[in-house]
Design an enzyme around this catalytic site. Structure first.
Site, mmCIF file in Angstrom:
data_model
loop_
_atom_site.group_PDB
_atom_site.id
_atom_site.type_symbol
_atom_site.label_atom_id
_atom_site.label_comp_id
_atom_site.label_asym_id
_atom_site.label_seq_id
_atom_site.Cartn_x
_atom_site.Cartn_y
_atom_site.Cartn_z
ATOM 1 C CB CYS A 176 -4.576 6.794 10.408
ATOM 2 S SG CYS A 176 -5.212 5.367 9.529
ATOM 3 C CG ASP A 185 2.164 1.358 9.707
ATOM 4 O OD1 ASP A 185 2.094 2.341 10.454
ATOM 5 O OD2 ASP A 185 2.112 1.449 8.463
ATOM 6 N NE ARG A 206 -7.186 5.061 4.603
ATOM 7 C CZ ARG A 206 -6.293 5.448 5.500
ATOM 8 N NH1 ARG A 206 -6.637 5.665 6.726
ATOM 9 N NH2 ARG A 206 -5.037 5.637 5.157
ATOM 10 N NE ARG A 238 0.127 10.381 10.210
ATOM 11 C CZ ARG A 238 -0.295 9.351 9.497
ATOM 12 N NH1 ARG A 238 -1.535 8.983 9.558
ATOM 13 N NH2 ARG A 238 0.519 8.690 8.708
ATOM 14 C CE LYS A 254 -2.538 2.554 3.573
ATOM 15 N NZ LYS A 254 -1.406 3.199 4.241
ATOM 16 C CG ASN A 255 2.357 2.799 3.581
ATOM 17 O OD1 ASN A 255 1.185 3.129 3.392
ATOM 18 N ND2 ASN A 255 2.846 2.558 4.781
#
Ligand code: UD1
Length: 422
Positions: free
Chosen positions: A117, A309, A401, A122, A22-23
């Protein structure tokens, strides 16, 4: 809206194949804007975040063709709109990569501040510092980042914190800058390397990705290419934890074992067997847990340390481990939103600042649970798989997601999980 209904107690057994990362995908899709030609991206996960990017690129004028086998053709040739509004990115953290890519290609961009999220503040100050160092004028007004540069010029940039997002974003803009850019104290995550490999495949000159100094010789004309994205380290780690937590025996296919060293090491320390193999086509890991995992202590760190994560799913496992553990969350200050949910299942966890103390219990009990973010959702699923009784996990749009075919993959290895439409 839908929720998961999970009846715990089944031992996970069988084979699961890991999807594309995903990232990496969320950076490589915007990076395709940098080529004046069509790029073919393979091994993309079909997850909500990728669909959001697909829609954004189309709205900007790119031709995008995403097929169910995870292949996306992106032709950015026709991009005419260089602005990305908040309604497009409200749930997508990685929207900031559009800023670096549009700036690198066109010299200007307007991108709404990212969503994603809720796991802490952040900030994106390091992204902005880096882009300014390349010569961009950056103003933030009404929640929109306005970036403009007559000309981008290579620069030496020292990141004050090791940031994956800032490292990649600066790399994207720097390939469009004249001369050499040096990013010092760069992030070393596998997806940073994957983005650099993709940029090089398009004709860029990026050296040092995977170390903490990355050098980019910018200003080259980039061309289209075909590129396959790496397997998802976090998805693989989640399945490894789920296998260990349920006393299972699972072969996890399509992985890059060195990317998973931190998690393999911790699972082995807790008494779980992790073996590596190569079936001639791809690497796999086999996770076998014959006994209840023992408590282990964890400190999250930038790669190659233990990934933040996986802190949340690992806490679920430790809640039912033998003995007491602590977890120090060093990356995000509010990444303990899953704790009250685990406590409702009988977990004994005490949080003090960035440290969680966990006293393992012999059994967790089922409950109605609410995911607060993507990896919290994964943690609740791991907990529900171990618990006695049937749990309901709500807010699963967070899980959609980031995990491709999550319940199908879990069911195929023996989990009793179903998606129920509310
Ligand atoms: C990425 C991942 C996320 C992962 C995280 C850490 C994506 C889409 N998301 O998020 O899944 O949990 O890396 O591995 O790839 N920071 C600043 N200023 C900045 C940027 C970051 O202070 O300009 C701080 C953050 O608040 C955090 C730390 O640096 O404390 C690391 O953040 P970063 O690596 O940037 O995370 P993301 O790129 O947002």
């Amino acid at each position: 809206m839908a929720h998961y209904e999970i009846t715990g107690g089944n031992r996970l057994e069988g084979v699961v194949t890991i999807s594309g990362a995903k990232n990496a995908a969320l950076a490589i899709i915007p990076a395709a804007i940098l080529a004046g030609e069509s790029c073919l991206l393979e091994n993309l996960p079909t997850i909500e975040d990728v669909h959001i990017l697909e829609k954004i690129l189309r709205k900007m004028g790119a031709e995008v063709d995403f097929t169910p086998d995870g292949t996306m053709r992106v032709d950015a040739h026709g991009i005419h709109d260089h602005s990305v509004t908040f309604d497009m990115v409200s749930s997508l953290r990685a929207s900031y990569y559009l800023l670096g890519a549009l700036l690198g290609r066109y010299g200007h961009a307007q991108v709404a501040l990212p969503g994603g999220c809720a796991i802490g503040q952040r900030p994106i100050d390091q992204h902005i510092k880096g882009l300014r160092a390349l010569g961009a004028d950056i103003q933030i007004e009404g929640g929109i980042i306005h970036a403009n540069a007559k000309r981008l010029t290579g620069a030496e940039i020292y990141l004050d914190v090791v940031s994956v997002g800032a490292t990649i974003n600066i790399m994207l803009a720097a390939v469009g800058a004249e001369g050499q850019t040096v990013i010092a104290n760069a992030a070393k995550e596998p997806h940073v390397v994957d983005v650099a490999n993709f940029l090089n495949m398009m004709g860029a000159n990026v050296k040092g990705a995977g170390t903490d100094v990355i050098r980019i010789q910018g200003g080259r004309k980039l061309r289209g290419c075909t590129y396959a994205i790496i397997p998802d380290q976090i998805e693989a780690g989640t399945f490894m934890i789920a296998a260990a937590a349920t006393g299972g025996d699972v072969v996890i296919n399509n992985v890059i074992p060195p990317h998973l060293e931190a998690i393999s090491a911790k699972l082995m320390e807790s008494g779980v067997r992790v073996t590596e193999g190569d079936d001639g086509r791809e690497f796999f890991l086999r996770v076998t847990a014959d006994v209840r995992p023992r408590a282990v202590n964890i400190k999250t760190l930038p790669y190659p340390g233990f990934p933040t994560d996986l802190q949340q799913p690992m806490m679920a496992l430790l809640s039912a481990a033998e003995g007491s553990s602590f977890i120090v969350e060093n990356i995000f200050e509010e990444r303990f939103n899953h704790v009250p949910e685990l406590q409702r299942m009988g977990a004994e966890i005490h949080v003090n600042g960035r440290t969680a103390f966990i006293q393992g219990r012999p059994k967790l009990s089922a409950a109605s649970l609410y995911a607060s973010d993507l990896r919290a959702g994964a943690a609740l699923i791991v907990a529900a798989l171990m618990a006695e009784g049937t749990s309901r996990v709500h807010n699963i749009h967070f899980i959609d997601r980031g995990y491709e075919f999550f319940e199908q993959k879990l069911r195929a290895i023996g989990a009793n999980i179903k998606r129920v439409e509310d």
